[in-house]
Every structure is written in C-alpha cells, then in structure tokens.
Motif scaffolding. Structure first.
Motif, PDB file in Angstrom:
ATOM      1  N   THR A  35      62.113 107.307  27.459  1.00 25.26           N
ATOM      2  CA  THR A  35      63.210 106.490  26.940  1.00 25.26           C
ATOM      3  C   THR A  35      64.055 105.997  28.100  1.00 25.26           C
ATOM      4  O   THR A  35      64.593 106.788  28.886  1.00 25.26           O
ATOM      5  N   LEU A  70      59.339 111.681  25.208  1.00 23.28           N
ATOM      6  CA  LEU A  70      60.767 111.426  24.994  1.00 23.28           C
ATOM      7  C   LEU A  70      61.457 111.021  26.297  1.00 23.28           C
ATOM      8  O   LEU A  70      62.375 110.205  26.302  1.00 23.28           O
ATOM      9  N   PRO A  83      69.039 106.909  31.119  1.00 20.20           N
ATOM     10  CA  PRO A  83      70.492 106.938  30.890  1.00 20.20           C
ATOM     11  C   PRO A  83      71.285 107.396  32.105  1.00 20.20           C
ATOM     12  O   PRO A  83      72.472 107.098  32.218  1.00 20.20           O
ATOM     13  N   ASN A 107      60.801 107.834  19.951  1.00 16.80           N
ATOM     14  CA  ASN A 107      61.338 108.651  18.855  1.00 16.80           C
ATOM     15  C   ASN A 107      60.490 109.896  18.631  1.00 16.80           C
ATOM     16  O   ASN A 107      59.267 109.836  18.711  1.00 16.80           O
ATOM     17  N   GLU A 126      64.110  94.869  23.212  1.00 15.02           N
ATOM     18  CA  GLU A 126      64.083  96.266  22.763  1.00 15.02           C
ATOM     19  C   GLU A 126      62.739  96.570  22.127  1.00 15.02           C
ATOM     20  O   GLU A 126      62.135  95.728  21.476  1.00 15.02           O
ATOM     21  N   ARG A 173      64.607  97.562  26.686  1.00 12.11           N
ATOM     22  CA  ARG A 173      65.099  98.904  26.336  1.00 12.11           C
ATOM     23  C   ARG A 173      64.065  99.584  25.455  1.00 12.11           C
ATOM     24  O   ARG A 173      63.820  99.146  24.333  1.00 12.11           O
ATOM     25  N   LEU A 174      63.464 100.631  25.975  1.00  8.84           N
ATOM     26  CA  LEU A 174      62.410 101.363  25.259  1.00  8.84           C
ATOM     27  C   LEU A 174      62.967 102.683  24.744  1.00  8.84           C
ATOM     28  O   LEU A 174      63.541 103.453  25.509  1.00  8.84           O
ATOM     29  N   THR A 175      62.758 102.924  23.466  1.00 14.76           N
ATOM     30  CA  THR A 175      63.163 104.185  22.849  1.00 14.76           C
ATOM     31  C   THR A 175      61.928 104.889  22.314  1.00 14.76           C
ATOM     32  O   THR A 175      61.133 104.290  21.578  1.00 14.76           O
ATOM     33  N   GLU A 182      56.751 109.195  19.561  1.00 15.57           N
ATOM     34  CA  GLU A 182      56.205 110.031  20.633  1.00 15.57           C
ATOM     35  C   GLU A 182      54.684 110.120  20.498  1.00 15.57           C
ATOM     36  O   GLU A 182      54.157 110.204  19.389  1.00 15.57           O
ATOM     37  N   SER A 239      60.630 100.193  20.242  1.00 16.79           N
ATOM     38  CA  SER A 239      60.775 101.563  19.781  1.00 16.79           C
ATOM     39  C   SER A 239      59.425 102.043  19.262  1.00 16.79           C
ATOM     40  O   SER A 239      58.787 101.337  18.465  1.00 16.79           O
TER      41      SER A 239
END
Lengths: 114, 112
Positions: A87, A84, A41, A113, A10, A109-111, A15, A12
């Motif tokens: 993600t 964004l 998603p 924010n 993961e 898993r890249l988020t 932006e 994170s």
C-alpha cells in the motif's frame, strides 16, 4: 514536450492478487532508464525497479516486474502476490536531458485490502 | 552508510518570511535536485545542480533559489514565502552509474 502519464489515480485490490499500474511517456532520448518509485505513508521515496531502455528483457525484482513496450512508450509495473505493505503511492519516472534529470508522473495510489 | 538528509522535517512560517531548507548528502554525487510534491501533481522540479557553483531552474522555480558551494549541500531558499508554497519538499541526489535518484525524507512546509 517530454511528459509522463499515469492514467490510474487510484487502485485497490485484495491481498495476494496481482495488480498492474500503467505508465506512458514521451521522450526524444535514445538511450535511457525508466524507474518506478514507491512512497508509503512514511513519505520516504523508495526505488522499486529500474528498466534500461536498450534491453529488451523486462526487469524483475522479486514480486515486482515491468512490461516495457519501447515502441509504444509504455512502462507498466506488475505486482504479484500483493501484500499489505505494498500500500503506497507509486510513481513512474524517466530521465531527460541526457539522463541528467528525472520527470515524474502524477502517481497512482494503490491500496491493498486484507 | 551514505545518506541524504533534510532539515527541518517540519516547519510553519508566515507569509513574507524568508525560509531555508537544508539538504546534505554523503553519496558524493555531483547532481542534486529539489522537488515539491503536491496532491495531483506528483513531484515537480524546482531547481537542480550538476556540480559546485552550478545551479539551474526547473519547471516551478519562481520564488525559490539555491546555491551550491560544495558537493554535499544544496540549500533551498524561499525569498518571501507565499501560501502557494505550502508543500512537501524533497531533496535528491543522482547516481552517475545507475541514474537512480536517492531521496531525503522530505520537509513539510506550511506557510500561514
């Protein structure tokens, strides 16, 4: 054995930041392609970028670029000015058996924010 | 436009039942693949085909079978569904020019 390793389960970032996803692989092939796929998603698998191993120049696609180190068997993905919509899960993959099959890493898993 | 489609997109079944997931592509690709996706494992290859009447086992083929009677279709059959086969299944076909895989939208299978 021919394997692909993504060591970052993961990540994170904020932006507009730049983020680099790592991938190492082990192959006995001489001529091959490497791929990064994105899975948002929606679950759809989308090709992000492709690198031809016999080319020394790193591939770029708009904000996406790779750092390909053939001798080190490293293939990292850099995302500049992250958005964004970036993600997603990101998978690296490379072909085996004369480029007939693709082997995938475990994914990162890249988020992004706001 | 050429595409690859899977059906059903979602299915719930019971242990022991036979299940078939359909995959149809209009790219006219010879190479087709079935992967399953599970948390922590990425995509693992179940079966693949290099052309009509050709089928091969991947790394997680136990309990699954495929058939290739034409270029367009590669159905995946679970002979006797088990709870361990609860997963998301992806069909893909491969471009002979670029080596790129084109994926279907996935089929989520739940075995109760």
């Amino acid at each position: 054995a021919q394997t692909v390793t993504q060591s970052q389960p993961e990540m994170s970032v904020q932006e507009a930041e730049t983020v680099t996803l790592s991938c190492t692989y082990d192959t006995s092939e001489n001529n091959y392609y490497l791929f990064w796929y994105k899975q948002p998603p929606s679950r759809q698998m989308i090709l992000v970028i492709r690198q031809e191993a016999y080319k020394q120049q790193n591939a770029t696609e708009n904000r996406f670029s790779v750092n390909f180190q053939k001798a080190a068997k490293s293939f990292s993905l850099k995302i500049s000015d992250s958005q964004l919509g970036d993600t997603a899960m990101y998978f690296c993959a490379y072909p085996i058996q004369g480029a007939q099959k693709l082997v995938f890493g475990q994914g990162t898993r890249l988020t992004i924010n706001p | 436009d050429a595409e690859i489609t899977q059906s059903p997109r979602h299915k719930i079944t019971e242990t022991g039942r036979q299940v078939t997931l359909a995959c149809h592509q209009t790219w006219n690709h010879n190479n087709m693949f079935w992967y399953r996706q599970d948390l922590g494992h990425g995509l693992r290859l179940i079966h693949y085909s290099y052309g009509v009447q050709d089928t091969n086992k991947g790394e997680v083929s136990d309990g699954y079978s495929v058939s290739r009677s034409n270029t367009e279709d590669l159905p995946l059959t679970l002979e006797s569904a088990a709870s361990s086969q609860t997963s998301v299944y992806f069909c893909a076909s491969r471009s002979g020019n670029t080596g790129e895989l084109f994926f279907g939208e996935g089929s989520r299978l739940t075995v109760l």
